[in-house]
Design an enzyme around this catalytic site. Sequence first.
Site, PDB file in Angstrom:
ATOM      1  N   PRO A  10       0.800  -1.223   0.000  1.00 59.90           N
ATOM      2  CA  PRO A  10       0.000   0.000   0.000  1.00 59.90           C
ATOM      3  C   PRO A  10       0.840   1.284   0.000  1.00 59.90           C
ATOM      4  O   PRO A  10       1.900   1.346   0.597  1.00 59.90           O
ATOM      5  CB  PRO A  10      -0.830  -0.105   1.279  1.00 59.90           C
ATOM      6  CG  PRO A  10      -0.128  -1.077   2.136  1.00 59.90           C
ATOM      7  CD  PRO A  10       0.587  -2.022   1.212  1.00 59.90           C
ATOM      8  N   ASN A  11       0.316   2.251  -0.716  1.00 53.08           N
ATOM      9  CA  ASN A  11       0.849   3.609  -0.833  1.00 53.08           C
ATOM     10  C   ASN A  11       2.114   3.708  -1.676  1.00 53.08           C
ATOM     11  O   ASN A  11       2.596   4.810  -1.917  1.00 53.08           O
ATOM     12  CB  ASN A  11       1.077   4.249   0.546  1.00 53.08           C
ATOM     13  CG  ASN A  11      -0.217   4.421   1.289  1.00 53.08           C
ATOM     14  OD1 ASN A  11      -1.200   4.900   0.742  1.00 53.08           O
ATOM     15  ND2 ASN A  11      -0.237   3.979   2.542  1.00 53.08           N
ATOM     16  N   ARG A  18       4.900  11.014  -2.115  1.00 54.05           N
ATOM     17  CA  ARG A  18       4.631  10.863  -0.679  1.00 54.05           C
ATOM     18  C   ARG A  18       5.937  10.936   0.107  1.00 54.05           C
ATOM     19  O   ARG A  18       6.839  10.131  -0.094  1.00 54.05           O
ATOM     20  CB  ARG A  18       3.956   9.516  -0.422  1.00 54.05           C
ATOM     21  CG  ARG A  18       3.720   9.236   1.028  1.00 54.05           C
ATOM     22  CD  ARG A  18       3.116   7.851   1.240  1.00 54.05           C
ATOM     23  NE  ARG A  18       3.062   7.554   2.656  1.00 54.05           N
ATOM     24  CZ  ARG A  18       3.488   6.425   3.199  1.00 54.05           C
ATOM     25  NH1 ARG A  18       3.963   5.463   2.448  1.00 54.05           N
ATOM     26  NH2 ARG A  18       3.423   6.254   4.497  1.00 54.05           N
ATOM     27  N   TYR A  23      11.185   8.659   1.428  1.00 59.26           N
ATOM     28  CA  TYR A  23      11.112   7.574   0.442  1.00 59.26           C
ATOM     29  C   TYR A  23      11.786   7.905  -0.888  1.00 59.26           C
ATOM     30  O   TYR A  23      11.852   7.052  -1.766  1.00 59.26           O
ATOM     31  CB  TYR A  23       9.647   7.205   0.195  1.00 59.26           C
ATOM     32  CG  TYR A  23       8.937   6.747   1.445  1.00 59.26           C
ATOM     33  CD1 TYR A  23       9.300   5.569   2.078  1.00 59.26           C
ATOM     34  CD2 TYR A  23       7.912   7.509   2.001  1.00 59.26           C
ATOM     35  CE1 TYR A  23       8.661   5.147   3.235  1.00 59.26           C
ATOM     36  CE2 TYR A  23       7.261   7.087   3.153  1.00 59.26           C
ATOM     37  CZ  TYR A  23       7.637   5.918   3.766  1.00 59.26           C
ATOM     38  OH  TYR A  23       7.003   5.498   4.910  1.00 59.26           O
ATOM     39  N   ASN A  74       7.766  -5.754  -0.909  1.00 58.03           N
ATOM     40  CA  ASN A  74       7.718  -4.637   0.027  1.00 58.03           C
ATOM     41  C   ASN A  74       6.287  -4.573   0.539  1.00 58.03           C
ATOM     42  O   ASN A  74       5.410  -4.011  -0.112  1.00 58.03           O
ATOM     43  CB  ASN A  74       8.110  -3.319  -0.639  1.00 58.03           C
ATOM     44  CG  ASN A  74       8.123  -2.168   0.340  1.00 58.03           C
ATOM     45  OD1 ASN A  74       7.562  -2.251   1.432  1.00 58.03           O
ATOM     46  ND2 ASN A  74       8.749  -1.080  -0.049  1.00 58.03           N
ATOM     47  N   ALA A  77       3.007  -0.873   4.866  1.00 58.59           N
ATOM     48  CA  ALA A  77       2.341  -0.852   6.177  1.00 58.59           C
ATOM     49  C   ALA A  77       1.826  -2.224   6.601  1.00 58.59           C
ATOM     50  O   ALA A  77       1.671  -2.488   7.796  1.00 58.59           O
ATOM     51  CB  ALA A  77       1.203   0.157   6.170  1.00 58.59           C
ATOM     52  N   GLU A  98      12.310  -9.620   1.661  1.00 57.06           N
ATOM     53  CA  GLU A  98      11.515  -8.492   2.153  1.00 57.06           C
ATOM     54  C   GLU A  98      12.328  -7.216   1.939  1.00 57.06           C
ATOM     55  O   GLU A  98      13.502  -7.153   2.322  1.00 57.06           O
ATOM     56  CB  GLU A  98      11.222  -8.698   3.641  1.00 57.06           C
ATOM     57  CG  GLU A  98      10.487  -7.576   4.301  1.00 57.06           C
ATOM     58  CD  GLU A  98      10.323  -7.800   5.806  1.00 57.06           C
ATOM     59  OE1 GLU A  98       9.657  -6.962   6.433  1.00 57.06           O
ATOM     60  OE2 GLU A  98      10.880  -8.775   6.361  1.00 57.06           O
ATOM     61  N   HIS A 100      12.330  -2.834   2.187  1.00 56.37           N
ATOM     62  CA  HIS A 100      11.730  -1.590   2.688  1.00 56.37           C
ATOM     63  C   HIS A 100      12.590  -0.415   2.239  1.00 56.37           C
ATOM     64  O   HIS A 100      13.827  -0.479   2.335  1.00 56.37           O
ATOM     65  CB  HIS A 100      11.624  -1.598   4.210  1.00 56.37           C
ATOM     66  CG  HIS A 100      10.717  -2.653   4.723  1.00 56.37           C
ATOM     67  ND1 HIS A 100       9.348  -2.554   4.637  1.00 56.37           N
ATOM     68  CD2 HIS A 100      10.980  -3.853   5.278  1.00 56.37           C
ATOM     69  CE1 HIS A 100       8.816  -3.643   5.135  1.00 56.37           C
ATOM     70  NE2 HIS A 100       9.775  -4.456   5.526  1.00 56.37           N
ATOM     71  N   ARG A 107      12.546   3.828  12.710  1.00 56.31           N
ATOM     72  CA  ARG A 107      11.254   4.506  12.633  1.00 56.31           C
ATOM     73  C   ARG A 107      10.524   4.358  13.966  1.00 56.31           C
ATOM     74  O   ARG A 107      11.071   3.882  14.958  1.00 56.31           O
ATOM     75  CB  ARG A 107      10.419   3.899  11.493  1.00 56.31           C
ATOM     76  CG  ARG A 107      11.060   3.902  10.103  1.00 56.31           C
ATOM     77  CD  ARG A 107      10.935   5.212   9.361  1.00 56.31           C
ATOM     78  NE  ARG A 107       9.604   5.749   9.287  1.00 56.31           N
ATOM     79  CZ  ARG A 107       8.697   5.484   8.337  1.00 56.31           C
ATOM     80  NH1 ARG A 107       8.987   4.644   7.359  1.00 56.31           N
ATOM     81  NH2 ARG A 107       7.512   6.058   8.352  1.00 56.31           N
TER      82      ARG A 107
END
Length: 162
Positions: A10-11, A18, A23, A74, A77, A98, A100, A107
Amino acid sequence: MTAILVLHGPNLNLLGMREPYLYGHETLATLNTNIIALVKTLGHDAAVFQSNAESALIDRIQQSQDDVDFIIFNPAAFTHTSIALRDALIAINKPFIEVHLSNIHRREVFRQSSYFSDIAIGTLTGLGTKGYLLAVQYAHYYLTKQEGASYHYGSAQNSQAH
């Protein structure tokens, strides 16, 4: 020919717009173009898929049972919330990395845990879009050097000391 699937959660469709300070400025379209070019240069088939919907990601993971040899994922969220995505990956038993964009360990506390890290071959976090390209390079290595080996979640041959 082997196939590599890159899944964006998502996103990530907003990549480049964003929070670019976090990012980066590269768009998802540019990232996908770079990923596909590298995958093809290394001699594999490439597929990319992005969704903001957990169910669509689960469906694509399940479909990959028949047409994919390696997954780069990825979960965004969903990293911190989706047992359903975890279960889908375990069910199809495909090797995956995985990825990110940001370093989730630097974070907020709620972003520092992952439902995927312990079942992934490895994780790349905090390297921006370059993390995806490094994951592609490792997928190539895995698919060519480990030929004939199968991935099994939790098997002794795939567990590594942390």
